[in-house]
Design an enzyme around this catalytic site. Structure first.
Site: not given
Ligand code: ATP
Length: 325
Positions: A120, A164, A195, A219, A223
């Site tokens: 971002y 990652k 993951d 982010d 969720d």
């Protein structure tokens, strides 16, 4: 910090269900006897439609001038060149730490998301055949988010650093920096590929306590965590910087249910509780959280949780529960 009595809170209700859930949060704050000056600031899509600007420079100045911000949700104007207002606020106020607690009857973990860099960064080149987004990870950014995560983890069980680094070289810096902070602070830690973390959140969420990660991963995992808890509508967040703070439910403006009176107000109410904690009113924060849990246990649930209550009824139930305590 002294009590909230002399404080000024910028209230950004926003778009979609934002105004509905913020009305609930303010009603619960009133019920808890919270005293602060409210400074309404109109930002978002409705403002853009009216004036051509989603946020003016004066609005940003008003936000900076208040002690903190209570934020509902805003919809992004349908203009591909428009910079996300929320991203701009996070950057301008340097709200680098996004703290997202997830609580249910048997789960209790916190996602700490770096809020100002990563994917971002806003450094993008958009072309017809090729587009690029630059993922920025800095030692300073990683260090300060790791410090906040360790502040939380030190009083709890452990820290999980999510990354990652097997595929993204930029994450080697994030991982190495977070590890060094955890070692220096004496915080028990592990690291996990994003993951694997996404899988484990579904399979065995109890294994997590405090998770720290970069912007996009935080982010998405948030969720997912909201889904594991039961609904996006239950979850709150604090966006913290050195000089400013913004409290908001983690859900968006949910245009599909806006205006129907069925939005779950709990995420916004819990965000208000986090705000009271930050304003130096921990008793009021605990009172609100206890009332939320009691109201939910008594069946005050909106349709996203399988209930039949309307936003107003859940709000009233929380206010009534505060009177019992
Ligand atoms: P954004 O891009 O702003 O995050 P979004 O469209 O990705 O927004 P939301 O606006 O959060 O996501 O909505 C996702 C889904 O969750 C929608 O179906 C919405 O109705 C539901 N939802 C979100 N918040 C609530 C809430 N408070 N109560 C009930 N349902 C909600």
């Amino acid at each position: 910090m002294s009590g909230a009595g002399s404080k000024k809170v910028a209230v950004v209700a926003g778009d979609g269900i934002g105004p509905e859930v913020i009305e609930s949060a303010l009603a619960v704050l009133d019920g808890a006897g919270a005293k602060f000056e409210r400074v309404p600031v109109e930002i978002g899509l409705a403002r853009w439609k009216r004036t051509g600007l989603a946020m003016a420079e004066e609005d940003l100045a008003a936000l900076k001038e208040c002690d903190c911000i209570l934020f509902g949700a805003i919809s992004t104007p349908p203009d591909p060149n428009y910079e996300s207002v929320l991203l701009r606020i996070r950057k301008e106020l340097d709200l680098y730490a996004n703290i997202r607690p997830f609580q249910s009857q048997d789960l209790d973990f916190i996602i700490v998301r770096e809020n100002t860099e990563g994917l971002y960064s806003g450094l993008e080149e958009v072309g017809v055949e090729e587009s690029r987004t630059l993922r920025v990870i800095t030692r300073r950014g990683s260090q300060r988010i790791a410090e906040i995560a360790c502040d939380l983890a030190i009083a709890r069980r452990k820290l999980t650093i999510i990354h990652k680094s097997n595929a993204l070289k930029s994450d080697c810096l994030f991982l190495e920096t977070c590890r060094a902070v955890a070692v220096r602070r004496g915080v028990p830690y592990e690291d996990m590929l994003v993951d694997a973390a996404a899988y484990n959140l579904v399979i065995n969420p109890k294994r997590f306590d405090v998770l720290v990660t970069t912007n996009l991963f935080g982010d998405i995992l948030s969720d997912e965590a909201a889904g594991v808890i039961g609904s996006l509508g239950l979850c709150s967040s604090a966006n913290l910087g050195s000089d400013h703070a913004l409290f908001e439910p983690i859900h968006g403006s949910a245009p599909d249910i806006a205006g129907k009176g069925i939005a779950n107000p709990v995420g916004a109410i819990r965000s208000a509780a986090m705000m009271m904690q930050w304003l130096g009113e921990p008793k009021k924060a605990r009172l609100i959280e206890a009332a939320v849990q009691k109201a939910l246990a008594c069946g005050a649930k909106t349709p996203d949780l399988g209930g039949k209550c309307r936003t107003r009824e859940v709000t009233e139930a929380v206010v009534d529960c505060m009177e019992i305590f």
